[in-house]
Enzyme design. Sequence first.
Site, PDB file in Angstrom:
ATOM      1  N   SER A 192       0.827  -1.201   0.000  1.00  0.00           N
ATOM      2  CA  SER A 192       0.000   0.000   0.000  1.00  0.00           C
ATOM      3  C   SER A 192       0.872   1.267   0.000  1.00  0.00           C
ATOM      4  CB  SER A 192      -0.972  -0.074   1.183  1.00  0.00           C
ATOM      5  OG  SER A 192      -2.038   0.817   0.980  1.00  0.00           O
ATOM      6  N   ASP A 237     -10.202  -5.380  -3.324  1.00  0.00           N
ATOM      7  CA  ASP A 237      -9.575  -4.396  -2.441  1.00  0.00           C
ATOM      8  C   ASP A 237     -10.433  -3.117  -2.447  1.00  0.00           C
ATOM      9  OD1 ASP A 237      -7.919  -2.254  -1.540  1.00  0.00           O
ATOM     10  OD2 ASP A 237      -6.120  -3.364  -2.119  1.00  0.00           O
ATOM     11  N   HIS A 261      -7.495  -5.937   0.810  1.00  0.00           N
ATOM     12  CA  HIS A 261      -6.285  -5.127   1.040  1.00  0.00           C
ATOM     13  C   HIS A 261      -5.493  -5.589   2.273  1.00  0.00           C
ATOM     14  CE1 HIS A 261      -4.049  -1.464   0.101  1.00  0.00           C
ATOM     15  NE2 HIS A 261      -4.022  -1.143   1.372  1.00  0.00           N
TER      16      HIS A 261
HETATM   17  N1  LIG Z   1      -9.182   0.123   8.746  1.00  0.00           N
HETATM   18  C1  LIG Z   1      -8.049   0.980   8.681  1.00  0.00           C
HETATM   19  C2  LIG Z   1      -7.539   1.057   7.281  1.00  0.00           C
HETATM   20  C3  LIG Z   1      -6.074   1.166   7.289  1.00  0.00           C
HETATM   21  C4  LIG Z   1      -5.443   0.048   6.510  1.00  0.00           C
HETATM   22  O1  LIG Z   1      -6.065  -0.742   5.829  1.00  0.00           O
HETATM   23  N2  LIG Z   1      -4.126   0.019   6.599  1.00  0.00           N
HETATM   24  C5  LIG Z   1      -3.404  -0.960   5.863  1.00  0.00           C
HETATM   25  C6  LIG Z   1      -2.469  -0.252   4.961  1.00  0.00           C
HETATM   26  S1  LIG Z   1      -3.387   0.885   3.954  1.00  0.00           S
HETATM   27  C7  LIG Z   1      -2.266   1.650   2.938  1.00  0.00           C
HETATM   28  O2  LIG Z   1      -1.229   2.112   3.197  1.00  0.00           O
HETATM   29  C8  LIG Z   1      -2.683  -1.870   6.830  1.00  0.00           C
HETATM   30  O3  LIG Z   1      -1.711  -2.478   6.499  1.00  0.00           O
HETATM   31  N3  LIG Z   1      -3.214  -1.956   8.057  1.00  0.00           N
HETATM   32  C9  LIG Z   1      -2.606  -2.705   9.118  1.00  0.00           C
HETATM   33  C10 LIG Z   1      -3.128  -4.079   9.341  1.00  0.00           C
HETATM   34  O4  LIG Z   1      -2.560  -4.760  10.225  1.00  0.00           O
HETATM   35  O5  LIG Z   1      -4.052  -4.522   8.651  1.00  0.00           O
HETATM   36  C11 LIG Z   1      -8.374   2.363   9.122  1.00  0.00           C
HETATM   37  O6  LIG Z   1      -9.234   2.995   8.500  1.00  0.00           O
HETATM   38  O7  LIG Z   1      -7.711   2.817  10.058  1.00  0.00           O
END
Ligand SMILES: N[C@@H](CCC(=O)N[C@@H](CSC=O)C(=O)NCC(=O)O)C(=O)O
EC number: 3.1.2.12
Length: 283
Positions: free
Chosen positions: A150, A228, A261
């Site tokens: 991401s 995603d 995602h």
């Molecule tokens: N639900 C979260 C969304 C944030 C999210 O999906 N973060 C991803 C990376 S997004 C792009 O850079 C991630 O890796 N999260 C960590 C995990 O352990 O899943 C929100 O809205 O805060």
Amino acid sequence: MALTEVSCNKIFGGLQKVFSHKSKEVGCTMKFGVFVPPQAEENKKLPVIYWLSGLTCSEANFIEKSGAQRYAAIHGVIIVNPDTSPRGLNIPGDSESMDFGVGAGFYINATQSPWKDNYRMFSYVTKELIEIVNLNFPVAEGKQSIMGHSMGGHGALVCALKNPGLYKSVSAFAPISNPLKCSFGIKAFTGYLGPKETGTWSEWDATELVKKYSGPALELLIDQGMEDNFLKNQLLPENLMEACKNVSFPAILKKREGYDHSYYYVASFIGEHIEYHMKNLTK
Ligand SMILES: N[C@@H](CCC(=O)N[C@@H](CSC=O)C(=O)NCC(=O)O)C(=O)O
């Protein structure tokens, strides 16, 4: 450049460690993970893969959720994963949203106050961290690749495209491929780099950088889950692929039907990416 060991756990025959240190580039204490595979016991110099995580992550998400250690232990590769931003500075506005400030450094060097002294994750990852890793772990210097997810997938692309030859290969899971054109990127770049009119945004956008890359042959391995939620509005891999096609930049897009995602998706294909990097690291 002293390192403090924060934790050490045996996993798949290797050691998953976390270290903290005072960073010169970002001006605060930073943590990073290092998986040292069992092959290190044979006094061998090993290749390294750097992993860059996404928005909201610390070094812990990848360590706990990706399952990468299983594959790194098989292939005999060290994996290093830094945090995603400076922490603990309490800069006004650094903790108000998930897409700016803490947990959202975007792996760029900020030019605007109050971010420019600390939000220097590009230099941290591509210079300071490499120096620290080369000094403290049994690495075969120069045998390094980079990948991420991401925001970190895009960070990996930018680190490789802005440093021709530094990494043997690069891959990205669901990267924010064209930050100039999505709200995550526009918000971050406005804050860290100033208004678009400064003309500096394109220096930090992979879709722009492929158009002017000059250096050793490099291929982009892009991975994307087709369920995603961020795909349509934030990730825009089609823009990157189109730019690559227009300038004949080698790029592969792996579409994964049904995957979202999350780290469930990352864990499903991390073994494939490690194998891809190992082919390039052992050429
Ligand atoms: N639900 C979260 C969304 C944030 C999210 O999906 N973060 C991803 C990376 S997004 C792009 O850079 C991630 O890796 N999260 C960590 C995990 O352990 O899943 C929100 O809205 O805060």
